[in-house]
Enzyme design. Structure first.
Site, PDB file in Angstrom:
ATOM      1  N   PRO A   1     104.818  27.560  75.367  1.00  0.00           N
ATOM      2  CA  PRO A   1     104.729  28.688  76.304  1.00  0.00           C
ATOM      3  C   PRO A   1     103.984  28.301  77.576  1.00  0.00           C
ATOM      4  O   PRO A   1     103.273  27.297  77.626  1.00  0.00           O
ATOM      5  CB  PRO A   1     103.923  29.744  75.523  1.00  0.00           C
ATOM      6  CG  PRO A   1     103.778  29.204  74.124  1.00  0.00           C
ATOM      7  CD  PRO A   1     103.917  27.734  74.230  1.00  0.00           C
TER       8      PRO A   1
ATOM      9  N   PRO B   1     100.590  51.827  71.297  1.00  0.00           N
ATOM     10  CA  PRO B   1     101.155  51.189  72.495  1.00  0.00           C
ATOM     11  C   PRO B   1     102.114  50.052  72.173  1.00  0.00           C
ATOM     12  O   PRO B   1     103.178  49.938  72.786  1.00  0.00           O
ATOM     13  CB  PRO B   1      99.910  50.687  73.243  1.00  0.00           C
ATOM     14  CG  PRO B   1      98.826  51.621  72.826  1.00  0.00           C
ATOM     15  CD  PRO B   1      99.117  51.924  71.380  1.00  0.00           C
TER      16      PRO B   1
ATOM     17  N   SER C   1     106.420  39.028  72.049  1.00  0.00           N
ATOM     18  CA  SER C   1     105.012  38.889  71.696  1.00  0.00           C
ATOM     19  C   SER C   1     104.168  39.757  72.604  1.00  0.00           C
ATOM     20  O   SER C   1     104.443  39.857  73.796  1.00  0.00           O
ATOM     21  CB  SER C   1     104.536  37.441  71.859  1.00  0.00           C
ATOM     22  OG  SER C   1     105.301  36.547  71.106  1.00  0.00           O
TER      23      SER C   1
END
Length: 642
Positions: A128, A444, A569
């Site tokens: 990443p 959330p 993610s």
């Protein structure tokens, strides 16, 4: 330095958070007892879920993704697999026996299956990028000053690692495994011909005392500790970085681009490259360093979106025409400081998932924020005297044979294809943030996951298998489990939202049901009772025993439900940063997000080679989905008050 370990202690125990950032490998060396303020209670072992419980949950996740006829076939295969005399029961016994003889029944398998056995390139497919709050550099001094502060802040963080005072992460009342925090500095992945290895130099008897700085494809070793082990302060680091830049004004052969190759190809080239003694010594200095810093020029081929530009530069360096040769992608931590202010890092995913990486970034941002801009003032405020007896940065030399030149050219061609295929759209959604979602008594993360599901359904008119990683660090050496975000409830919700004539109350009801189902699955996953790691263990147990791979794993239900077209993610950070990565599958999307109080940062990716996917289209669908969900909830709330 202006700040040191005392700076961390003054901050107190910062609010810990559980981050989710993709699958990762298990701890191997540092036990989770290395926590601050005494020894915590021993962490429990990762459980082996009950077979029938896993199989029933598996069927539930498969159902939205297959036809009725396909589901009936899958159901029969699952029934035979789980029968009292079926193969599943025998494999289950093997897992339970393995649990008795290991601290974590999955860990040794996971590192190989998830990373070291994977032979695709690290670039795009594995590593990443993490984009820091973007800067604006007007001069070379600005760039070097910032890079020096990043280095100094990381060395300050390293004091916590060395002294084992890293604040303990918790999930509610549960203490989490902290072993990953001790693996990110001084670590490197070593290429192999068929399987890679991982080396933790920072945990050896003689740990490294240097970093490596890359500029114009040149690599320089910089000792960051002077006499008596004192770290260099910011002013001294700027001096060393300037020396590097002055001695590397013209690009050289991009040896680093070899690390972007297919791992088998790089493994063979690596063996050949190391046969030369000069090359071997240089490679070992790079592998052993605490971390690597890449000093880049301005962004190559800008898209017009500075967030996207920075993200692409962190993920693949913009290829052979950019700064991909100014990298060593095997290195765990590699900071990137661009000439104009595009800053961040790329990290090799094997040693750690998100928490230590994001916490390191947060610490660096705190360090930079607290540091005086005037470096002379900073030095005067540092209670420690500056390091003495500085050594000149050492150029790491390479002898490149004609054979290796061809390997580099081949790597350029392969990388050019990868770079041309990956497309990204990074943005901040400003309609609302997690504060609004919480005010509606909704999770959330679950709310955002359902927005992603709705966006996919809006574009493709069908559900997509959907991966979200969940931390299992409440267990010793725990890493991740899959949250399967696509459910029967999420499909019903998406269908309801896209029916213009359906009453708002029905839409709100479907939304809340989908969010609740996701929230419940998430709770089970973080407790070690998801299904994907259990199924993987059963499959690997069969392979290890020399048995045929069970039919369950070749069935359309398994193949379709594990073809994760959505790889997602949540990576929260205290600063305005975001993580990004490529999709898991050729016809999929990557979607990483950092929820903020009043907005959400998103990094969305797709592949140009897929005619079905486009990151800009996904952004539009995602923003529309978020606003539609907002309106549905608000209207439902207003009606309830009337």
């Amino acid at each position: 330095m202006a700040l040191s370990a005392s700076f961390v202690l003054r901050q107190g125990l910062r609010c810990s958070r559980v981050l989710r950032s993709g699958s990762v490998f298990p701890s191997l060396v540092m036990p989770p007892r290395l926590l601050h303020q005494g020894d915590p209670p021993a962490l429990p072992q990762l459980p082996v879920p009950q077979l029938q419980e896993t199989l029933q949950k598996y069927l539930k996740t498969v159902k939205p993704l297959v036809t009725e006829e396909e589901y009936m076939v899958t159901e029969e295969i699952v029934k035979k697999f789980g029968n009292i005399d079926g193969i599943g029961q025998k494999l289950q016994q093997k897992l339970e026996e393995r649990k008795k003889n290991t601290e974590n029944w999955l860990s040794d398998w996971w590192i190989n299956a998830a990373y070291l056995d994977c032979r695709g390139p690290l670039v795009v497919w594995s590593s990443p990028g993490l984009v820091f709050p973007l800067q604006e550099f007007k001069t070379l001094d600005d760039q070097l000053n910032y890079a020096a502060k990043v280095i100094a802040g990381t060395l300050d963080y390293k004091i916590m690692v060395d002294e084992k005072t890293v604040p303990v992460d918790r999930m509610g009342k549960d203490i989490l495994d902290m072993s990953q925090y001790f693996k990110i500095l001084g670590t490197c992945r070593i290429p192999g011909v068929t399987r890679d290895t991982i080396r933790f130099y920072g945990q050896e008897a003689d740990p490294p005392k240097h970093i490596v700085v890359a500029h114009n494809n040149h690599f320089f070793k910089i000792d960051v500790y002077g006499k008596h082990g004192k770290p260099l302060n910011v002013r001294q680091l700027v001096h060393q970085l300037r020396n590097v830049v002055e001695r590397s004004t013209h690009p050289t052969v991009p040896v680093g681009i070899l690390t972007t190759q297919n791992r088998n190809v790089w493994g063979k080239a690596y063996k050949q490259l190391r046969k030369d003694k000069v090359n071997k010594a240089s490679i070992e200095e790079i592998q052993r360093c605490i971390f690597l810093v890449s000093l880049d020029g301005p962004i190559v081929n800008p898209t017009g979106n500075i967030m996207t530009d920075a993200a692409l530069n962190c993920v693949h360096g913009n290829g052979p025409q950019g700064y991909a040769g100014n990298r060593w992608y095997d290195k765990t931590i590699q900071f990137i400081v661009g000439k104009k202010g595009a800053v961040g890092l790329t990290y090799e995913h094997t040693p750690a998932e998100g928490p230590p990486i994001a916490n390191l970034m947060d610490h660096i941002m705190d360090f930079i924020g607290q540091s005086p801009k005037d470096e002379l003032v900073a030095e005067q405020q540092d209670p420690r005297p500056p390091a003495v007896e500085l050594s000149r940065p050492q150029r790491l030399m390479f002898n490149i044979s004609s054979e290796m030149k061809q390997e580099i050219e081949d790597a350029k061609i392969a990388l050019e294809s990868l770079v041309g295929d990956l497309e990204m759209t990074c943005f901040k959604f400003t309609g609302f943030g997690k504060n609004f979602i919480k005010s509606q008594k909704l999770s959330p993360d679950s709310f955002l996951q359902m927005a992603i599901q709705l966006a996919f359904f809006r574009i493709h008119q069908e559900p997509g298998a959907h991966y979200e990683s969940a931390s299992t660090r409440k267990y010793i050496y725990g890493r991740t489990e899959t949250i399967r975000s696509c459910s029967q409830e999420s499909v019903a919700f998406a269908q309801a939202m896209l029916k213009p004539d359906l009453p708002n109350a029905e839409k709100a009801k479907a939304l809340r049901a989908a969010v609740e189902e996701h929230k419940n699955y998430s709770k089970r996953a973080v407790s070690g009772y998801g299904i994907d790691r259990h199924l993987l263990g059963l499959k690997l147990a069969a392979i290890e025993a020399g048995m045929d791979v069970p039919k369950l794993f070749m069935d359309v239900g398994y193949l379709r439900s594990s073809h994760m077209r959505l790889s997602t993610s949540q990576v929260p950070a205290r600063c305005e940063a975001f993580m990004c990565y490529g999709p898991l599958v050729p016809d999929g999307y990557g979607c990483c997000y950092n929820p903020r109080g009043d907005g959400v940062f998103f990094g969305v990716s797709a592949f140009n080679s897929s005619p079905e996917t486009d990151s800009a289209t996904f952004r539009e669908a995602l923003e529309q989905s978020l606003m539609d969900m907002h309106d549905v909830i608000v209207k439902d709330g207003l009606k309830a008050k009337l």
